[in-house]
Design a protein around this motif. Structure first.
Motif, PDB file in Angstrom:
ATOM      1  N   VAL A  30      -0.851  -2.335   0.736  1.00 43.60           N
ATOM      2  CA  VAL A  30      -0.373  -1.502   2.027  1.00 43.60           C
ATOM      3  C   VAL A  30      -0.625   0.125   1.959  1.00 43.60           C
ATOM      4  O   VAL A  30      -0.558   0.608   0.958  1.00 43.60           O
ATOM      5  N   TYR A  31      -1.012   0.423   3.127  1.00 38.78           N
ATOM      6  CA  TYR A  31      -1.408   1.795   3.334  1.00 38.78           C
ATOM      7  C   TYR A  31      -0.170   2.315   4.123  1.00 38.78           C
ATOM      8  O   TYR A  31      -0.179   1.674   5.551  1.00 38.78           O
ATOM      9  N   LYS A  32       0.622   3.505   4.081  1.00 39.95           N
ATOM     10  CA  LYS A  32       1.435   3.877   4.755  1.00 39.95           C
ATOM     11  C   LYS A  32       0.677   4.862   5.884  1.00 39.95           C
ATOM     12  O   LYS A  32       0.238   6.030   5.638  1.00 39.95           O
ATOM     13  N   GLY A  76      -2.204  -4.783   6.704  1.00 39.02           N
ATOM     14  CA  GLY A  76      -1.635  -3.975   5.500  1.00 39.02           C
ATOM     15  C   GLY A  76      -1.422  -2.534   5.841  1.00 39.02           C
ATOM     16  O   GLY A  76      -1.245  -1.676   4.959  1.00 39.02           O
ATOM     17  N   LYS A  77      -1.718  -2.078   7.121  1.00 37.63           N
ATOM     18  CA  LYS A  77      -1.554  -0.899   7.734  1.00 37.63           C
ATOM     19  C   LYS A  77      -0.166  -0.522   8.386  1.00 37.63           C
ATOM     20  O   LYS A  77       0.123  -1.142   9.546  1.00 37.63           O
ATOM     21  N   TRP A  78       0.862  -0.131   7.631  1.00 36.19           N
ATOM     22  CA  TRP A  78       2.184  -0.074   8.175  1.00 36.19           C
ATOM     23  C   TRP A  78       2.672   1.254   8.565  1.00 36.19           C
ATOM     24  O   TRP A  78       2.147   2.258   8.073  1.00 36.19           O
ATOM     25  N   PHE A  79       3.373   1.337   9.756  1.00 35.96           N
ATOM     26  CA  PHE A  79       3.915   2.506  10.174  1.00 35.96           C
ATOM     27  C   PHE A  79       5.578   2.115  10.127  1.00 35.96           C
ATOM     28  O   PHE A  79       6.047   1.192  10.498  1.00 35.96           O
ATOM     29  N   PHE A  80       6.383   3.116   9.303  1.00 35.84           N
ATOM     30  CA  PHE A  80       7.490   2.742   9.216  1.00 35.84           C
ATOM     31  C   PHE A  80       8.464   3.604  10.242  1.00 35.84           C
ATOM     32  O   PHE A  80       8.260   4.629  10.284  1.00 35.84           O
ATOM     33  N   THR A  81       9.232   2.810  10.903  1.00 37.84           N
ATOM     34  CA  THR A  81      10.106   3.164  12.141  1.00 37.84           C
ATOM     35  C   THR A  81      11.484   3.696  11.663  1.00 37.84           C
ATOM     36  O   THR A  81      11.845   3.220  10.500  1.00 37.84           O
ATOM     37  N   ILE A 133       3.953  -6.355  -2.944  1.00 33.11           N
ATOM     38  CA  ILE A 133       2.974  -5.217  -2.222  1.00 33.11           C
ATOM     39  C   ILE A 133       2.748  -4.213  -3.349  1.00 33.11           C
ATOM     40  O   ILE A 133       3.678  -4.131  -4.000  1.00 33.11           O
ATOM     41  N   TYR A 134       1.547  -3.556  -2.966  1.00 34.85           N
ATOM     42  CA  TYR A 134       1.226  -2.390  -3.599  1.00 34.85           C
ATOM     43  C   TYR A 134       0.673  -1.330  -2.606  1.00 34.85           C
ATOM     44  O   TYR A 134      -0.192  -1.440  -1.860  1.00 34.85           O
ATOM     45  N   PHE A 135       1.236  -0.102  -2.893  1.00 31.25           N
ATOM     46  CA  PHE A 135       1.056   0.906  -1.780  1.00 31.25           C
ATOM     47  C   PHE A 135      -0.303   1.601  -2.581  1.00 31.25           C
ATOM     48  O   PHE A 135      -0.293   2.000  -3.606  1.00 31.25           O
ATOM     49  N   VAL A 136      -1.287   1.777  -1.536  1.00 29.08           N
ATOM     50  CA  VAL A 136      -2.708   2.425  -1.810  1.00 29.08           C
ATOM     51  C   VAL A 136      -2.694   3.826  -1.291  1.00 29.08           C
ATOM     52  O   VAL A 136      -1.991   3.981  -0.261  1.00 29.08           O
ATOM     53  N   GLU A 188      -6.545   4.390   3.477  1.00 34.10           N
ATOM     54  CA  GLU A 188      -6.454   3.405   4.553  1.00 34.10           C
ATOM     55  C   GLU A 188      -7.565   1.968   4.167  1.00 34.10           C
ATOM     56  O   GLU A 188      -7.135   0.943   4.399  1.00 34.10           O
ATOM     57  N   ASN A 189      -8.694   2.519   3.967  1.00 32.87           N
ATOM     58  CA  ASN A 189      -9.830   1.321   3.991  1.00 32.87           C
ATOM     59  C   ASN A 189      -9.270   0.536   2.472  1.00 32.87           C
ATOM     60  O   ASN A 189      -9.968  -0.576   2.389  1.00 32.87           O
ATOM     61  N   GLN A 190      -8.348   0.594   1.748  1.00 26.78           N
ATOM     62  CA  GLN A 190      -8.122  -0.257   0.600  1.00 26.78           C
ATOM     63  C   GLN A 190      -7.124  -1.217   1.193  1.00 26.78           C
ATOM     64  O   GLN A 190      -6.764  -2.144   0.216  1.00 26.78           O
ATOM     65  N   ALA A 191      -6.447  -0.979   2.195  1.00 23.15           N
ATOM     66  CA  ALA A 191      -5.330  -1.880   2.615  1.00 23.15           C
ATOM     67  C   ALA A 191      -5.908  -3.217   2.949  1.00 23.15           C
ATOM     68  O   ALA A 191      -7.126  -3.316   3.616  1.00 23.15           O
ATOM     69  N   GLY A 192      -5.036  -4.261   2.671  1.00 22.65           N
ATOM     70  CA  GLY A 192      -5.460  -5.672   3.160  1.00 22.65           C
ATOM     71  C   GLY A 192      -4.870  -6.585   2.201  1.00 22.65           C
ATOM     72  O   GLY A 192      -4.159  -6.498   1.290  1.00 22.65           O
ATOM     73  N   TRP A 193      -5.256  -7.984   2.629  1.00 24.58           N
ATOM     74  CA  TRP A 193      -4.280  -9.069   2.129  1.00 24.58           C
ATOM     75  C   TRP A 193      -5.322  -9.558   0.690  1.00 24.58           C
ATOM     76  O   TRP A 193      -6.541  -9.638   0.728  1.00 24.58           O
ATOM     77  N   ARG A 194      -4.676  -9.675  -0.323  1.00 24.47           N
ATOM     78  CA  ARG A 194      -5.310 -10.350  -1.742  1.00 24.47           C
ATOM     79  C   ARG A 194      -4.858 -11.770  -1.878  1.00 24.47           C
ATOM     80  O   ARG A 194      -5.304 -12.539  -2.210  1.00 24.47           O
ATOM     81  N   ASN A 195      -3.684 -12.208  -0.920  1.00 21.54           N
ATOM     82  CA  ASN A 195      -3.268 -13.710  -1.103  1.00 21.54           C
ATOM     83  C   ASN A 195      -3.046 -13.938   0.371  1.00 21.54           C
ATOM     84  O   ASN A 195      -1.899 -13.746   0.822  1.00 21.54           O
ATOM     85  N   SER A 196      -4.008 -14.574   1.117  1.00 17.39           N
ATOM     86  CA  SER A 196      -3.732 -14.544   2.365  1.00 17.39           C
ATOM     87  C   SER A 196      -2.921 -16.009   2.909  1.00 17.39           C
ATOM     88  O   SER A 196      -2.692 -16.196   4.010  1.00 17.39           O
ATOM     89  N   SER A 197      -2.411 -16.490   1.869  1.00 22.19           N
ATOM     90  CA  SER A 197      -1.498 -17.725   2.255  1.00 22.19           C
ATOM     91  C   SER A 197      -0.168 -17.173   2.638  1.00 22.19           C
ATOM     92  O   SER A 197       0.588 -17.842   3.087  1.00 22.19           O
ATOM     93  N   LYS A 198       0.046 -15.814   2.333  1.00 21.13           N
ATOM     94  CA  LYS A 198       1.344 -15.263   2.493  1.00 21.13           C
ATOM     95  C   LYS A 198       1.217 -14.521   4.038  1.00 21.13           C
ATOM     96  O   LYS A 198       2.117 -13.762   4.314  1.00 21.13           O
ATOM     97  N   LYS A 199       0.082 -14.496   4.533  1.00 19.22           N
ATOM     98  CA  LYS A 199      -0.105 -13.609   5.832  1.00 19.22           C
ATOM     99  C   LYS A 199       0.831 -13.994   7.115  1.00 19.22           C
ATOM    100  O   LYS A 199       1.076 -13.159   7.566  1.00 19.22           O
TER     101      LYS A 199
END
Length: 111
Positions: free
Chosen positions: A48-50, A62-67, A90-93, A96-107
């Motif tokens: 996740v990238y904030k 994985g690109k999250w904006f916290f409201t 989750i792991y915070f990176v 931005e280009n590092q964000a993404g799914w490592r386990n697509s079954s949880k998508k």
């Protein structure tokens, strides 16, 4: 027919642009997804990238904006204290280009 098509496009666009707006709740019962922050990148289901701005929120990538308000968010999350009680790890990176799914079954958890 044309109005119906235009309305469908607008609704679809709105729902896509709202995809990864996240609200962090203090109540486990009001959360859509329970997450645990892991110590190492290789343990995570999602990196996740904030994002700093709302319009940069991703589309379940994985690109999250916290409201600040729960009614502005697509998903409400609760940060679990124990890994085995979480739905998603989750792991915070830092980039931005590092964000993404490592386990697509949880998508599906974040749709």
């Amino acid at each position: 027919m044309r109005k119906l098509f235009l309305t469908a496009i607008l609704l679809l666009t709105f729902s896509i642009s709202n995809a990864q707006k996240i609200y962090s709740t203090n109540s486990e019962n009001s959360a859509d997804v329970k997450v645990f922050v892991v110590q190492n990148e290789n343990q995570a289901d999602l990196l996740v990238y904030k994002e700093k701005y709302e319009n940069q929120a991703g589309k379940n990538d994985g690109k999250w904006f916290f409201t600040d308000n729960s009614n502005q968010a697509k998903k409400k999350i609760y940060f679990e204290k124990y890994e085995n009680q979480a739905d998603l790890k989750i792991y915070f990176v830092d980039y931005e280009n590092q964000a993404g799914w490592r386990n697509s079954s949880k998508k599906a958890l974040m749709y």
